[in-house]
Design a protein around this motif. Structure first.
Motif, mmCIF file in Angstrom:
data_model
loop_
_atom_site.group_PDB
_atom_site.id
_atom_site.type_symbol
_atom_site.label_atom_id
_atom_site.label_comp_id
_atom_site.label_asym_id
_atom_site.label_seq_id
_atom_site.Cartn_x
_atom_site.Cartn_y
_atom_site.Cartn_z
ATOM 1 N N TRP A 261 0.844 -1.184 0.000
ATOM 2 C CA TRP A 261 0.000 0.000 0.000
ATOM 3 C C TRP A 261 0.888 1.246 0.000
ATOM 4 O O TRP A 261 1.751 1.405 0.872
ATOM 5 N N PHE A 262 0.677 2.101 -0.977
ATOM 6 C CA PHE A 262 1.426 3.351 -1.083
ATOM 7 C C PHE A 262 0.459 4.505 -0.894
ATOM 8 O O PHE A 262 -0.578 4.588 -1.569
ATOM 9 N N ASP A 263 0.798 5.417 0.028
ATOM 10 C CA ASP A 263 -0.073 6.550 0.339
ATOM 11 C C ASP A 263 0.732 7.833 0.201
ATOM 12 O O ASP A 263 1.666 8.076 0.972
ATOM 13 N N ASN A 264 0.393 8.632 -0.803
ATOM 14 C CA ASN A 264 1.043 9.924 -1.001
ATOM 15 C C ASN A 264 0.185 10.993 -0.329
ATOM 16 O O ASN A 264 -0.954 11.247 -0.740
ATOM 17 N N LEU A 265 0.736 11.617 0.713
ATOM 18 C CA LEU A 265 -0.023 12.603 1.475
ATOM 19 C C LEU A 265 -0.076 13.959 0.785
ATOM 20 O O LEU A 265 -0.824 14.832 1.224
ATOM 21 N N ALA A 266 0.719 14.155 -0.263
ATOM 22 C CA ALA A 266 0.682 15.406 -1.030
ATOM 23 C C ALA A 266 0.634 15.044 -2.511
ATOM 24 O O ALA A 266 1.628 15.169 -3.231
ATOM 25 N N SER A 290 -0.480 16.640 -11.228
ATOM 26 C CA SER A 290 -0.640 15.462 -10.381
ATOM 27 C C SER A 290 0.720 14.840 -10.124
ATOM 28 O O SER A 290 1.577 14.773 -11.010
ATOM 29 N N LEU A 291 0.900 14.360 -8.913
ATOM 30 C CA LEU A 291 2.112 13.652 -8.541
ATOM 31 C C LEU A 291 1.800 12.164 -8.418
ATOM 32 O O LEU A 291 0.805 11.690 -8.957
ATOM 33 N N TRP A 292 2.600 11.427 -7.698
ATOM 34 C CA TRP A 292 2.426 9.983 -7.604
ATOM 35 C C TRP A 292 1.122 9.664 -6.870
ATOM 36 O O TRP A 292 0.911 10.076 -5.736
ATOM 37 N N PRO A 293 0.222 8.895 -7.498
ATOM 38 C CA PRO A 293 -1.061 8.609 -6.853
ATOM 39 C C PRO A 293 -0.938 7.498 -5.813
ATOM 40 O O PRO A 293 -0.105 6.595 -5.938
ATOM 41 N N SER A 294 -1.755 7.558 -4.790
ATOM 42 C CA SER A 294 -1.850 6.453 -3.847
ATOM 43 C C SER A 294 -2.392 5.225 -4.568
ATOM 44 O O SER A 294 -3.265 5.334 -5.438
ATOM 45 N N ASN A 295 -1.881 4.042 -4.220
ATOM 46 C CA ASN A 295 -2.291 2.827 -4.918
ATOM 47 C C ASN A 295 -2.005 1.620 -4.033
ATOM 48 O O ASN A 295 -1.370 1.734 -2.976
ATOM 49 N N SER A 296 -2.448 0.466 -4.470
ATOM 50 C CA SER A 296 -2.226 -0.762 -3.712
ATOM 51 C C SER A 296 -2.050 -1.928 -4.664
ATOM 52 O O SER A 296 -2.470 -1.874 -5.833
ATOM 53 N N ALA A 297 -1.413 -2.990 -4.149
ATOM 54 C CA ALA A 297 -1.223 -4.216 -4.918
ATOM 55 C C ALA A 297 -1.390 -5.404 -3.980
ATOM 56 O O ALA A 297 -0.825 -5.414 -2.880
ATOM 57 N N TRP A 323 -3.596 -5.011 -8.961
ATOM 58 C CA TRP A 323 -3.102 -3.659 -8.721
ATOM 59 C C TRP A 323 -4.249 -2.683 -8.943
ATOM 60 O O TRP A 323 -5.022 -2.816 -9.898
ATOM 61 N N SER A 324 -4.365 -1.696 -8.072
ATOM 62 C CA SER A 324 -5.488 -0.776 -8.201
ATOM 63 C C SER A 324 -5.089 0.642 -7.811
ATOM 64 O O SER A 324 -4.206 0.848 -6.974
ATOM 65 N N ASN A 325 -5.738 1.587 -8.435
ATOM 66 C CA ASN A 325 -5.571 3.011 -8.173
ATOM 67 C C ASN A 325 -6.899 3.670 -8.504
ATOM 68 O O ASN A 325 -7.347 3.645 -9.656
ATOM 69 N N ASP A 326 -7.526 4.257 -7.498
ATOM 70 C CA ASP A 326 -8.829 4.887 -7.714
ATOM 71 C C ASP A 326 -8.825 6.312 -7.160
ATOM 72 O O ASP A 326 -9.795 6.757 -6.553
ATOM 73 N N GLU A 327 -7.718 7.022 -7.378
ATOM 74 C CA GLU A 327 -7.607 8.404 -6.929
ATOM 75 C C GLU A 327 -8.459 9.329 -7.803
ATOM 76 O O GLU A 327 -8.720 9.031 -8.977
ATOM 77 N N PRO A 328 -8.906 10.472 -7.257
ATOM 78 C CA PRO A 328 -9.694 11.419 -8.057
ATOM 79 C C PRO A 328 -8.886 11.938 -9.249
ATOM 80 O O PRO A 328 -7.682 12.181 -9.144
ATOM 81 N N LEU A 329 -9.558 12.081 -10.389
ATOM 82 C CA LEU A 329 -8.909 12.649 -11.559
ATOM 83 C C LEU A 329 -8.716 14.151 -11.370
ATOM 84 O O LEU A 329 -9.575 14.842 -10.811
ATOM 85 N N GLU A 330 -7.573 14.645 -11.839
ATOM 86 C CA GLU A 330 -7.265 16.072 -11.742
ATOM 87 C C GLU A 330 -7.991 16.820 -12.848
ATOM 88 O O GLU A 330 -8.011 16.372 -14.002
ATOM 89 N N PRO A 331 -8.634 17.955 -12.556
ATOM 90 C CA PRO A 331 -9.224 18.764 -13.630
ATOM 91 C C PRO A 331 -8.180 19.141 -14.671
ATOM 92 O O PRO A 331 -6.980 19.190 -14.385
ATOM 93 N N PHE A 332 -8.639 19.436 -15.892
ATOM 94 C CA PHE A 332 -7.709 19.706 -16.980
ATOM 95 C C PHE A 332 -6.843 20.935 -16.714
ATOM 96 O O PHE A 332 -5.702 20.985 -17.161
ATOM 97 N N THR A 333 -7.356 21.912 -16.008
ATOM 98 C CA THR A 333 -6.583 23.122 -15.778
ATOM 99 C C THR A 333 -7.063 23.832 -14.524
ATOM 100 O O THR A 333 -8.222 23.680 -14.101
ATOM 101 N N ILE A 334 -6.173 24.606 -13.923
ATOM 102 C CA ILE A 334 -6.507 25.480 -12.804
ATOM 103 C C ILE A 334 -6.691 26.917 -13.269
ATOM 104 O O ILE A 334 -7.069 27.792 -12.490
ATOM 105 N N ASN A 335 -6.436 27.156 -14.571
ATOM 106 C CA ASN A 335 -6.523 28.490 -15.161
ATOM 107 C C ASN A 335 -7.989 28.832 -15.422
ATOM 108 O O ASN A 335 -8.625 28.257 -16.304
ATOM 109 N N ALA A 336 -8.521 29.800 -14.660
ATOM 110 C CA ALA A 336 -9.935 30.158 -14.776
ATOM 111 C C ALA A 336 -10.261 30.846 -16.097
ATOM 112 O O ALA A 336 -11.442 30.938 -16.476
ATOM 113 N N ALA A 337 -9.246 31.349 -16.817
ATOM 114 C CA ALA A 337 -9.495 32.036 -18.086
ATOM 115 C C ALA A 337 -9.654 31.070 -19.250
ATOM 116 O O ALA A 337 -10.001 31.500 -20.357
ATOM 117 N N LEU A 338 -9.414 29.786 -19.027
ATOM 118 C CA LEU A 338 -9.527 28.803 -20.092
ATOM 119 C C LEU A 338 -10.813 28.008 -19.940
ATOM 120 O O LEU A 338 -11.404 27.954 -18.847
#
Length: 727
Positions: A261-266, A290-297, A323-338
């Motif tokens: 079990w791998f847990d990335n706190l950030a 996105s950085l390394w996602p939490s996952n398990s095997a 092996w599984s990874n069910d972390e939330p998907l990151e939105p395409f952008t943080i730029n509010a003008a796009l």
């Protein structure tokens, strides 16, 4: 930087308990109280450098560094101060029913280590360890970014001034304090083997790893706005295994379960743009990745062997993993003008099934012949749902249509067969011929599959009193099938590009090693190797690579304790790559004059000597060693005659030269005390055109805001004075 400190050495009051001693799992005979209380008479003849069952060193360490102390201490902690290390403690019950061992190194420092074992013969074995591995990047990095938890911010007023053209990146220099860039990995492990019955073992292990600190990280918005930050990192990985093995005189059967079990706190990094405070269509105020996602095997495995007739044994294992990874998907952008495109789903829903099989057959049906065969299969089956993506955002600064329609679901399988036949009629010489076939299947690669046939022949001599050697030559040919060039053209790549790990390849390799023992005092070793890979069907990409190695060693030992030896190693690696320059227009895309090549070469020379003179008098021993390593790399760029590409500016060679001189001395003060001294002299000279202080001479570079992380030389002196106590 130079630092030198003197630490007072406080010698503790040392009591000498009288107890029966043992090393490891030895079973000494019972001792009388007088024998247990008195030091063994043989201790006077034992080398002071030979570890004993119970000892520790207490003293002081003094370190002086001219240059880069971080590179000198990259994976270690060599600070000045009181030092408690080399701790060893062993105890065994006189009847040999159980034993205990403990060890500790560098107590209280960033690279400290502890280990302990307990065993009851034939019933139970327990072991545990704790290890800290530091990584020291830099002592003089600087950054204007502040923040925690994966969110790094800049001063708003400075961002606004630069956005309005009232300032430039130099405005961040006064806001960038100097700091030490560090990270550390803490590893704890516990193992148990229980034997409830003579033919049954139950095994379990648990490992936990904590990884925290900061590391240099690229977080730019494209080549025109490149950023380097100190990435906050905090993760935890836990691994657990439990299994059992049953054996009798002819068979073994084992079953085990392992979980990881791998847990990335950030898991997400958000950082401010150094050029803009407010979001714009082409100029975001912030970036997100996105950085390394939490996952398990989870894995279940079965293994065993059986002994057959005619000295034949069949061994096998099979495992299935989820092996599984069910972390939330990151939105395409943080730029509010796009445009804010809708995500295809809320979470990754990533899942893979992994199968692994290994079968081995070894047989010696007659005195003169040995046969072996092995079949291995590894299958990675990617079951993540197909993801349709039409629109995307790159670098939080531009919206576009994806050329692939979504991410590819990579998967692969690998099947290998090995067979060898060995003829030993000419003992002590043996001749072996072998064949291997490596079959690979790929999902979403330019080749659907590839196959490689390898033939090898080797000759060995073992068991002679003065000569041992092994030589082997192998030739392999790999070819791919069902090439799909559209996977290259749809992303704007040249259709003649080939990826070296799946491309057609011919390999020739030769290795040889000779060990010569002309007398009891002398030992000589010679080894060499040649590797040649040819990618004849790769028009673009890696064309060929070569490797050559040679080593020579001599060792001399005398009964009086004198020993000396030396070795020399040479390595040379080279590779040629072909690439293409030009935009997507037909004229440039297909112009052969826009091809260019990069020819890279790396050589390494390593030399080592050591000497352990005979004991000086009755109580003094000295040892020393010297190591020298020099590595150099060169890059030669070339373009065709008449090419519209400007002639390339050749890069200077990169190199590093490392020397290490160790001197160790010990003086016997009594049967239980010895004075200890060690000295290390270590100079490093290094140059890299990408990380040299002459290139990265500040945190502001053209179109870049960096941290000033560079490769700098150093000269280090480190000495340890102490008292070695044995009881």
């Amino acid at each position: 930087m130079r630092r030198f400190a003197i630490t007072t050495i406080a010698l503790l009051g040392l009591a000498a308990p009288g107890a029966a001693l043992a090393q490891g799992a030895a079973q000494p005979p019972a001792q009388t109280p007088a024998q247990a209380a008195a030091p063994a008479a043989a201790d006077a003849s034992r080398s002071l450098f030979e570890p004993t069952a119970r000892e520790f060193l207490i003293g002081g360490r003094f370190t002086s560094v001219d240059g880069d102390p971080a590179r000198y201490q990259r994976y270690q902690d060599q600070r000045d101060g009181l030092l408690f290390s080399n701790f060893r403690y062993s105890f065994a019950k006189p009847d040999g029913t159980w034993d205990f061992n403990a060890r500790a190194e560098n107590v209280g420092y960033r690279d400290q280590e502890f280990m302990g074992t307990y065993g009851r013969v034939g019933k139970l074995s327990l072991s545990g360890s704790w290890q800290q591995i530091p990584q020291f990047y830099s002592v003089d990095t600087m950054t204007p970014y502040t923040g925690t938890g994966g969110t790094l911010v800049l001063d708003d007023a400075t961002q606004r001034a630069i956005q309005n053209g009232q300032a430039n990146l130099n405005a961040y220099v006064p806001l960038a304090p100097q700091f030490e860039l560090r990270e550390r990995r803490d590893i704890g492990r516990f193992d148990m083997v229980a034997t409830p019955k003579p033919n049954l073992d139950v095994k379990a292990s648990f490992t936990t790893q904590k990884h925290s600190g900061e590391l240099p990280w690229g977080a730019g918005f494209g080549f025109s706005n490149d950023v380097e930050v100190a990435l906050p990192y905090d993760s935890r990985a836990n691994d657990f295994t439990i299994g059992t093995e049953w054996t009798n005189t002819r068979n073994m059967l084992g079953v085990a379960y392992s979980g990881s079990w791998f847990d990335n706190l950030a898991p997400t990094l958000i950082w401010d743009s150094p050029l803009d405070l407010n979001d714009g269509v082409d100029n975001p105020g912030r970036g997100r990745m996105s950085l390394w996602p939490s996952n398990s095997a989870q894995t279940i495995s079965f293994s065993g062997y059986t002994k057959l007739a005619r000295r034949t044994q069949l061994t096998g294992s099979f495992s299935y993993g989820l092996w599984s990874n069910d972390e939330p998907l990151e939105p395409f952008t943080i730029n509010a003008a796009l445009p804010q495109f809708a995500l295809p789903r809320a979470t990754t829903e990533g899942e893979a099934h992994v199968f692994s099989t290994n079968l081995n057959l070894n047989s010696r049906p007659s005195t003169d012949w040995r046969f072996s065969a092995r079949v291995r299969n590894y299958t990675y089956n990617n079951l993540m749902p197909a993801t349709s993506i039409t629109d995307m955002v790159s670098y939080d600064s531009s919206a576009s249509t994806t050329p692939t329609g979504g991410p590819d679901l990579y998967a692969h399988s690998r099947t290998t067969f090995d067979g060898d036949a060995t003829w030993t009629r000419l003992m002590p010489f043996a001749l072996t011929v072998g064949y291997s076939h490596n079959g690979n299947g790929y999902d979403a690669r330019i080749f659907e599959s590839s196959g490689e046939n390898v033939f090898r022949v080797s000759a060995d001599a073992v068991g002679t009193s003065w000569l041992t050697f092994r030589t082997q030559y192998e030739v392999g040919d790999r070819s791919g099938s069902d090439l799909d060039e559209t996977r290259l053209t749809e992303i704007g790549e040249q259709p003649k590009m080939r990826h070296y790990d799946v491309a057609d390849r011919t390999r020739n390799r030769f290795t040889a090693q000779f060990d010569i023992v002309p007398s009891d005092a002398w030992t000589f070793s010679v080894a060499t190797g040649v590797l040649k890979d040819d990618f004849s069907n790769s028009f673009y990409g890696l064309q060929d690579s070569t490797g050559r190695t040679f080593s020579l060693a001599a060792d001399f030992q005398r009964p009086n304790g004198f020993g000396a030896g030396g070795s020399y190693n040479y390595e040379r690696y080279a590779g040629l790559q072909r690439s293409h320059e030009g935009d997507s227009s037909t004229a440039q895309f297909n112009d052969p004059l826009r091809d260019w090549t990069a020819d890279s070469t790396e050589t390494v020379n390593y030399f080592s000597i050591y000497a352990s003179p005979p004991r000086i008098g009755a109580n003094t021993e000295i040892r020393f060693s010297y190591d020298f390593s020099y590595a150099e790399g060169s890059y030669l760029y070339a373009v065709p005659a008449g090419s519209p590409i400007p002639p390339p500016n050749q890069l200077p060679d990169v190199f590093n030269k490392l020397q290490q001189l160790h001197i160790d001395g010990r003086y016997r003060l009594s049967d239980r005390l010895a004075a200890s001294f060690s000295y290390l002299y270590e100079p490093l000279d290094i140059y890299d055109f990408a990380f040299d202080p002459s290139v990265v001479n500040g945190i502001v570079q053209p179109s870049s805001l960096v941290m000033g992380y560079v490769y700098r030389p150093y000269t280090a002196h480190s000495a340890v004075f102490g008292i070695l106590y044995r009881w």
